[in-house]
Design a protein around this motif. Sequence first.
Motif, PDB file in Angstrom:
ATOM      1  N   ILE A   1      13.258 -62.152 -19.659  1.00 34.35           N
ATOM      2  CA  ILE A   1      11.908 -62.358 -20.190  1.00 34.35           C
ATOM      3  C   ILE A   1      11.084 -63.038 -19.105  1.00 34.35           C
ATOM      4  O   ILE A   1      11.566 -63.927 -18.419  1.00 34.35           O
ATOM      5  N   GLU A   2       9.844 -62.611 -18.970  1.00 38.88           N
ATOM      6  CA  GLU A   2       8.887 -63.234 -18.051  1.00 38.88           C
ATOM      7  C   GLU A   2       7.748 -63.793 -18.880  1.00 38.88           C
ATOM      8  O   GLU A   2       7.245 -63.121 -19.772  1.00 38.88           O
TER       9      GLU A   2
ATOM     10  N   LEU B   1      11.055 -67.241 -15.748  1.00 42.42           N
ATOM     11  CA  LEU B   1      11.946 -66.095 -15.905  1.00 42.42           C
ATOM     12  C   LEU B   1      13.183 -66.564 -16.653  1.00 42.42           C
ATOM     13  O   LEU B   1      13.767 -67.592 -16.318  1.00 42.42           O
ATOM     14  N   CYS B   2      13.591 -65.795 -17.651  1.00 42.26           N
ATOM     15  CA  CYS B   2      14.750 -66.157 -18.468  1.00 42.26           C
ATOM     16  C   CYS B   2      15.702 -64.970 -18.556  1.00 42.26           C
ATOM     17  O   CYS B   2      15.609 -64.153 -19.472  1.00 42.26           O
ATOM     18  N   PRO B   3      16.628 -64.861 -17.592  1.00 43.94           N
ATOM     19  CA  PRO B   3      17.628 -63.790 -17.681  1.00 43.94           C
ATOM     20  C   PRO B   3      18.637 -64.108 -18.782  1.00 43.94           C
ATOM     21  O   PRO B   3      18.838 -65.264 -19.144  1.00 43.94           O
ATOM     22  N   LYS B   4      19.245 -63.068 -19.307  1.00 42.43           N
ATOM     23  CA  LYS B   4      20.229 -63.230 -20.381  1.00 42.43           C
ATOM     24  C   LYS B   4      21.408 -62.310 -20.110  1.00 42.43           C
ATOM     25  O   LYS B   4      21.224 -61.115 -19.897  1.00 42.43           O
ATOM     26  N   GLY B   5      22.613 -62.886 -20.090  1.00 47.96           N
ATOM     27  CA  GLY B   5      23.822 -62.116 -19.849  1.00 47.96           C
ATOM     28  C   GLY B   5      24.455 -62.489 -18.529  1.00 47.96           C
ATOM     29  O   GLY B   5      24.228 -63.577 -18.003  1.00 47.96           O
TER      30      GLY B   5
ATOM     31  N   ARG C   1      11.681 -57.232  -8.835  1.00 46.53           N
ATOM     32  CA  ARG C   1      10.596 -57.936  -9.549  1.00 46.53           C
ATOM     33  C   ARG C   1      10.559 -59.410  -9.132  1.00 46.53           C
ATOM     34  O   ARG C   1       9.502 -59.968  -8.884  1.00 46.53           O
ATOM     35  N   LEU C   2      11.722 -60.046  -9.071  1.00 46.89           N
ATOM     36  CA  LEU C   2      11.796 -61.441  -8.658  1.00 46.89           C
ATOM     37  C   LEU C   2      11.282 -61.606  -7.233  1.00 46.89           C
ATOM     38  O   LEU C   2      10.447 -62.476  -6.962  1.00 46.89           O
ATOM     39  N   TYR C   3      11.738 -60.774  -6.314  1.00 45.24           N
ATOM     40  CA  TYR C   3      11.319 -60.888  -4.916  1.00 45.24           C
ATOM     41  C   TYR C   3       9.814 -60.690  -4.764  1.00 45.24           C
ATOM     42  O   TYR C   3       9.182 -61.355  -3.953  1.00 45.24           O
ATOM     43  N   SER C   4       9.233 -59.781  -5.540  1.00 48.67           N
ATOM     44  CA  SER C   4       7.788 -59.576  -5.428  1.00 48.67           C
ATOM     45  C   SER C   4       7.027 -60.833  -5.855  1.00 48.67           C
ATOM     46  O   SER C   4       6.018 -61.186  -5.250  1.00 48.67           O
ATOM     47  N   HIS C   5       7.511 -61.529  -6.878  1.00 51.77           N
ATOM     48  CA  HIS C   5       6.882 -62.790  -7.290  1.00 51.77           C
ATOM     49  C   HIS C   5       7.087 -63.865  -6.229  1.00 51.77           C
ATOM     50  O   HIS C   5       6.205 -64.685  -5.985  1.00 51.77           O
TER      51      HIS C   5
ATOM     52  N   SER D   1      15.120 -70.034 -15.827  1.00 55.13           N
ATOM     53  CA  SER D   1      15.990 -70.699 -16.791  1.00 55.13           C
ATOM     54  C   SER D   1      17.265 -69.883 -16.938  1.00 55.13           C
ATOM     55  O   SER D   1      17.238 -68.737 -17.363  1.00 55.13           O
ATOM     56  N   MET D   2      18.385 -70.527 -16.599  1.00 50.09           N
ATOM     57  CA  MET D   2      19.677 -69.851 -16.631  1.00 50.09           C
ATOM     58  C   MET D   2      20.434 -70.175 -17.924  1.00 50.09           C
ATOM     59  O   MET D   2      21.648 -69.979 -18.000  1.00 50.09           O
TER      60      MET D   2
END
Length: 113
Positions: free
Chosen positions: A5-6, A15-19, A32-36, A47-48
């Motif tokens: 989720i962004e 950013l909240c990755p899940k899994g 997407r992360l690198y572009s930001h 948030s991990m």
Amino acid sequence: MFDFIEEEREDCLLLCPKGSFNHSTVPLIRDRLYSHCCDDGCRIVMSMKDVDFIDSAGLGVMVHAHKYCDKYGGMIVYSDMNDMIAKNMKMLTMDRYLNFSPNIDSALLKFDW
């Protein structure tokens, strides 16, 4: 299963990755992360909290994101790691290189520069 989720929060990107954050899931977030991270003066909190596993590919993405943010005058802070992942990061001495914070609120305070 992996998802992220962004959202914007207090002039920062959350950013909240899940899994699992591993070789098969990092392609879903990496570009997407690198572009930001390449935005001048970026402020990113990842948030991990819902990440249950990080392999070397996931760690590599975290390191590269940190390098890109630093290069463009920004910062990325990783927060809310579970105890096992936090211990592994400390064992690998990543706590000396990457920015970690126990929760989102304390991560946001790191941007008061």
